[in-house]
Design a protein around this motif. Sequence first.
Motif, short mmCIF file in Angstrom:
data_model
loop_
_atom_site.label_atom_id
_atom_site.label_comp_id
_atom_site.label_asym_id
_atom_site.label_seq_id
_atom_site.Cartn_x
_atom_site.Cartn_y
_atom_site.Cartn_z
N ALA A 137 0.86 -1.19 0.00
CA ALA A 137 0.00 0.00 0.00
C ALA A 137 0.89 1.23 0.00
CB ALA A 137 -0.91 0.01 1.22
N ASN A 138 0.59 2.19 -0.86
CA ASN A 138 1.41 3.40 -0.90
C ASN A 138 1.05 4.35 0.23
OD1 ASN A 138 -0.70 5.35 -2.06
ND2 ASN A 138 -0.66 3.78 -3.63
N VAL A 139 2.04 5.13 0.67
CA VAL A 139 1.85 6.03 1.81
C VAL A 139 1.70 7.49 1.38
CG1 VAL A 139 3.18 4.50 3.30
CG2 VAL A 139 4.33 6.43 2.20
N SER A 140 2.06 7.79 0.12
CA SER A 140 2.00 9.16 -0.38
C SER A 140 1.32 9.16 -1.75
CB SER A 140 3.40 9.77 -0.53
OG SER A 140 4.17 9.61 0.64
N GLU A 141 0.68 10.25 -2.10
CA GLU A 141 0.01 10.33 -3.38
C GLU A 141 1.00 10.15 -4.54
OE1 GLU A 141 -3.08 10.25 -3.87
OE2 GLU A 141 -3.84 10.67 -1.86
N ASN A 142 2.23 10.64 -4.39
CA ASN A 142 3.22 10.46 -5.45
C ASN A 142 4.06 9.20 -5.27
OD1 ASN A 142 4.88 11.19 -3.34
ND2 ASN A 142 5.88 12.90 -4.40
N GLY A 143 3.57 8.31 -4.40
CA GLY A 143 4.29 7.06 -4.13
C GLY A 143 3.68 5.86 -4.81
N LYS A 144 2.64 6.06 -5.60
CA LYS A 144 1.98 4.96 -6.28
C LYS A 144 2.89 4.39 -7.36
CE LYS A 144 -2.29 3.92 -8.87
NZ LYS A 144 -3.56 4.49 -9.38
N HIS B 104 6.76 3.51 -0.64
CA HIS B 104 6.71 4.59 -1.62
C HIS B 104 7.50 4.08 -2.81
CE1 HIS B 104 7.41 8.40 -3.66
NE2 HIS B 104 6.65 9.04 -2.78
N ALA B 105 6.92 4.14 -4.00
CA ALA B 105 7.57 3.56 -5.17
C ALA B 105 8.77 4.36 -5.64
CB ALA B 105 6.57 3.44 -6.32
N GLY B 106 8.81 5.67 -5.34
CA GLY B 106 9.92 6.47 -5.83
C GLY B 106 9.98 6.50 -7.34
N ARG B 107 11.18 6.27 -7.88
CA ARG B 107 11.35 6.33 -9.33
C ARG B 107 10.76 5.13 -10.06
NH1 ARG B 107 17.88 5.35 -10.38
NH2 ARG B 107 17.92 3.09 -9.97
N PRO C 296 7.69 11.29 -11.48
CA PRO C 296 8.12 10.48 -10.34
C PRO C 296 9.26 11.16 -9.58
CG PRO C 296 7.90 9.14 -12.31
CD PRO C 296 7.80 10.56 -12.76
N VAL C 297 9.41 10.80 -8.32
CA VAL C 297 10.47 11.37 -7.49
C VAL C 297 11.37 10.27 -6.96
CG1 VAL C 297 9.11 13.39 -6.80
CG2 VAL C 297 9.00 11.28 -5.42
N SER C 298 12.58 10.66 -6.54
CA SER C 298 13.51 9.69 -5.97
C SER C 298 14.55 10.44 -5.15
CB SER C 298 14.18 8.87 -7.08
OG SER C 298 14.99 7.85 -6.53
N SER C 299 15.54 9.71 -4.70
CA SER C 299 16.62 10.32 -3.94
C SER C 299 17.43 11.25 -4.82
CB SER C 299 17.51 9.23 -3.34
OG SER C 299 17.89 8.30 -4.35
N SER C 300 17.65 10.86 -6.07
CA SER C 300 18.40 11.67 -7.03
C SER C 300 17.70 11.63 -8.38
CB SER C 300 19.84 11.15 -7.19
OG SER C 300 20.55 11.22 -5.98
N SER D 127 12.26 3.50 -18.39
CA SER D 127 12.11 4.21 -17.12
C SER D 127 12.30 5.71 -17.33
CB SER D 127 13.14 3.71 -16.10
OG SER D 127 12.92 2.36 -15.78
N GLU D 128 11.57 6.49 -16.53
CA GLU D 128 11.66 7.94 -16.62
C GLU D 128 12.71 8.49 -15.66
OE1 GLU D 128 7.88 9.89 -16.21
OE2 GLU D 128 6.82 8.27 -17.24
N VAL D 129 13.23 9.64 -16.00
CA VAL D 129 14.13 10.33 -15.09
C VAL D 129 13.29 10.96 -13.98
CG1 VAL D 129 15.82 12.18 -14.81
CG2 VAL D 129 15.81 10.80 -16.90
N PRO D 130 13.53 10.62 -12.72
CA PRO D 130 12.73 11.19 -11.63
C PRO D 130 13.25 12.56 -11.23
CG PRO D 130 14.35 9.70 -10.72
CD PRO D 130 14.52 9.64 -12.22
N ARG D 131 12.47 13.25 -10.45
CA ARG D 131 12.90 14.51 -9.85
C ARG D 131 13.47 14.23 -8.47
NH1 ARG D 131 10.44 17.75 -6.39
NH2 ARG D 131 8.42 16.71 -6.63
N ALA D 132 14.61 14.82 -8.15
CA ALA D 132 15.21 14.62 -6.83
C ALA D 132 14.36 15.29 -5.76
CB ALA D 132 16.62 15.18 -6.81
N LEU D 133 14.08 14.58 -4.70
CA LEU D 133 13.28 15.12 -3.60
C LEU D 133 14.05 16.21 -2.85
CD1 LEU D 133 11.97 11.72 -2.25
CD2 LEU D 133 10.47 13.57 -3.02
N SER D 134 13.35 17.28 -2.50
CA SER D 134 13.93 18.27 -1.61
C SER D 134 13.90 17.73 -0.20
CB SER D 134 13.13 19.58 -1.68
OG SER D 134 11.85 19.40 -1.08
#
Length: 394
Positions: free
Chosen positions: A60-67, A104-107, A119-123, A133-140
């Motif tokens: 189950a995802n915890v954030s809306e952008n974590g699906k 959270h799925a991240g990238r 999508p977002v990720s660590s980097s 796969s798409e290039v994610p945005r680094a999380l602030s």
Amino acid sequence: MVQNFLSNYSFPNGLTLKNRVVMSPMTTMASFHNGMVTSDELAYYEMRAGGPGMIITGVANVSENGKGFEGELSATTDSMIPGLTKLSKSIKQDGTKAILQIFHAGRKSSTKILRGTQPVSSSALKAVYPEDSEVPRALSENELLQIIDDFGEATRRAILAGFDGVELHGANTYLLQQFFSENSNQRLDDWGGSLEKRLKFILCVIDTVNETVKKYADKPFIVGYRLSPEEIETPGIRLKDSLYLVDKIKNEVDYIHLSIGSYKRTSLNEKDNNATLISQFAAITKGVVPLIGVGSVELPEDAENVLADGADLVAVGRELIREPHWVQKIEAGDVESIRTKLSPFDMDELAIPTVMQVYLKEAFSRVMHFTTDSNAIQNYSDSLAPMEGFEKKL
């Protein structure tokens, strides 16, 4: 013959399992578009409940952008609690404990799945696989702190919904693993760089979840952590990194759960290391925190082998799709009737959701032992399996 996996197991906090069999978390892809539980999912879990000592839900995802995929469970808002309550009740039959896996799925997502959001990720680094796969945005920092809080809120909802615990999904290349891996985390701040800094996000999530449990749980509630022992990319997570991770969190969680396709797996990167992964992790966890071994467990002797190798609990996944009453049949001495193969014509009567049937036929066809597939792979002792992120023979 005495079968140790049918004996009970008690966690230090008082939660007791009636046996040592755990149903692995497996994707059903059967939730509504907004992540709410469907009747198909409830029927699927109800058929498999009552036998295992513990059932871990699909993620189950915890954030809306974590699906991470369509048909995924959600624990993002309080509006999910009624459905999650139905889910926990469907599992908790005849003493079976219910664990909600959260992530959270991240990238490991896409703009399409996230309805136009990147999508977002660590980097800002795309995954090696799949190739599209798409290039994610680094999380602030503020964003990643919010995700840490989201894990805590999802845990609160699991408690209110009647679950007996949560499992933090730090495996299969999702966000927790993305922060720990040098392949995906190349940050230069306090959340990346050294091994210790790459571990920080995981430690903060665990700490927040544990604080939530202390605040809201009024009965024994466990927190588990699942991890993938190795990555084959360079740079990437190596076995020594994961052993370090487990050593650092073993006193902070209630169990460690490996994600591997075969319990016979040895290191994919260290060809001169012939010890099984389970035995190497057990050397660190034994007497401190229970270890769940897993991977191609189909018959009673497989379960016994997992425990003999050092695990405290044994997870059964694909076999419980094929044989929902696996535990009950073993208890009754009816081992001969256990299905180790799956006929495509039997999936409706096994309460496998229709969308999951398609998923099994397509993405998982080579590991389900379909009676119609003469080329099915029998084990994953020397390769990554589809459930671990991607399939690659080495």
